[in-house]
Write an enzyme that holds these catalytic residues in place. Structure first.
Site, PDB file in Angstrom:
ATOM      1  N   PHE A  90       0.831  -1.201   0.000  1.00 41.60           N
ATOM      2  CA  PHE A  90       0.000   0.000   0.000  1.00 41.60           C
ATOM      3  C   PHE A  90       0.871   1.259   0.000  1.00 41.60           C
ATOM      4  O   PHE A  90       0.639   2.187  -0.765  1.00 41.60           O
ATOM      5  CB  PHE A  90      -0.913  -0.032   1.234  1.00 41.60           C
ATOM      6  CG  PHE A  90      -1.921   1.072   1.261  1.00 41.60           C
ATOM      7  CD1 PHE A  90      -3.053   1.013   0.481  1.00 41.60           C
ATOM      8  CD2 PHE A  90      -1.747   2.175   2.083  1.00 41.60           C
ATOM      9  CE1 PHE A  90      -3.995   2.033   0.504  1.00 41.60           C
ATOM     10  CE2 PHE A  90      -2.671   3.190   2.126  1.00 41.60           C
ATOM     11  CZ  PHE A  90      -3.802   3.116   1.327  1.00 41.60           C
ATOM     12  N   GLN A  93       2.455   1.921  -3.351  1.00 41.18           N
ATOM     13  CA  GLN A  93       1.515   2.475  -4.317  1.00 41.18           C
ATOM     14  C   GLN A  93       1.130   3.919  -3.969  1.00 41.18           C
ATOM     15  O   GLN A  93       1.044   4.771  -4.846  1.00 41.18           O
ATOM     16  CB  GLN A  93       0.249   1.608  -4.382  1.00 41.18           C
ATOM     17  CG  GLN A  93      -0.735   2.062  -5.423  1.00 41.18           C
ATOM     18  CD  GLN A  93      -0.168   2.020  -6.825  1.00 41.18           C
ATOM     19  OE1 GLN A  93       0.588   1.119  -7.171  1.00 41.18           O
ATOM     20  NE2 GLN A  93      -0.511   2.982  -7.649  1.00 41.18           N
ATOM     21  N   GLU A  94       0.904   4.184  -2.705  1.00 39.39           N
ATOM     22  CA  GLU A  94       0.401   5.497  -2.299  1.00 39.39           C
ATOM     23  C   GLU A  94       1.461   6.588  -2.329  1.00 39.39           C
ATOM     24  O   GLU A  94       1.197   7.696  -2.780  1.00 39.39           O
ATOM     25  CB  GLU A  94      -0.207   5.418  -0.891  1.00 39.39           C
ATOM     26  CG  GLU A  94      -1.489   4.627  -0.827  1.00 39.39           C
ATOM     27  CD  GLU A  94      -2.616   5.253  -1.620  1.00 39.39           C
ATOM     28  OE1 GLU A  94      -2.874   6.459  -1.452  1.00 39.39           O
ATOM     29  OE2 GLU A  94      -3.240   4.532  -2.420  1.00 39.39           O
ATOM     30  N   SER A  95       2.650   6.318  -1.822  1.00 39.88           N
ATOM     31  CA  SER A  95       3.655   7.379  -1.647  1.00 39.88           C
ATOM     32  C   SER A  95       5.015   7.011  -2.224  1.00 39.88           C
ATOM     33  O   SER A  95       5.934   7.822  -2.164  1.00 39.88           O
ATOM     34  CB  SER A  95       3.832   7.685  -0.169  1.00 39.88           C
ATOM     35  OG  SER A  95       4.391   6.561   0.505  1.00 39.88           O
TER      36      SER A  95
END
Length: 184
Positions: A90, A93-95
């Site tokens: 996660f 993907q996010e940061s």
């Protein structure tokens, strides 16, 4: 050492050169620039034009998929009964492992927590004197992100894709999308 802007420019300039991407990824990792190192590692995998699941050596895969912030990820994931590997995926993907990441809508940090969500989580987790700038600190951001992820997974019966949609777009939107999707 390289600053992020300089590293990004070098990655772009040598993106098609596998040896350069490997060397840059290793060097950036040594400098502690996890986000830029992973970006170079990702470019390396593109240059090699191979599926990451095709049996590549772990040392090569770890350049693009590092166990960044490992002890903190482990601690906060386990405290919330979330898979540390899911939390790492996660964050990637996010940061892209950048604790200072800011999205166009104002989500902050590794797990891209919105300030309003951060304020709610601060209250629920008894964090006094919360300020949104604290979301740029890896430890607090991972604590909040893991908790919010666990809340969404609980709310959506461990349906990861629906829970992640809820994390990003809100539970109401995810509920509407889940109902509209039928068995898909």
């Amino acid at each position: 050492g390289y600053g992020d802007a300089e590293a990004f420019d070098l990655i772009e300039a040598y993106a098609g050169d596998a040896v350069a991407m490997y060397t840059m990824s290793r060097r950036l990792n040594e400098q502690g620039s996890t986000s830029m190192a992973a970006r170079a590692g990702q470019r390396l995998l593109r240059v090699l034009n191979t599926n990451p699941n095709a049996g590549l050596p772990k040392a090569l895969l770890s350049l693009s998929y590092p166990a960044a912030f490992g002890p903190l990820v482990q601690e906060h994931a386990e405290a919330n009964n979330v898979s540390p590997l899911l939390l790492l995926a996660f964050i990637r993907q996010e940061s892209f492992f950048d604790p200072r990441a800011v999205s166009p809508v104002g989500a902050l940090g590794l797990t891209q927590v919105l300030p309003t969500t951060g304020a709610s989580l601060a209250s629920a987790l008894d964090v006094d004197d919360f300020h949104e700038s604290q979301l740029l600190h890896a430890d607090l951001n991972l604590r909040f992100g893991a908790r919010y992820m666990a809340d969404q997974l609980d709310k959506f019966n461990d349906e990861v894709f629906v829970a992640f949609a809820a994390y990003n777009a809100g539970p109401n939107a995810a509920t509407r999308w889940r109902e509209a999707s039928g068995n898909d």
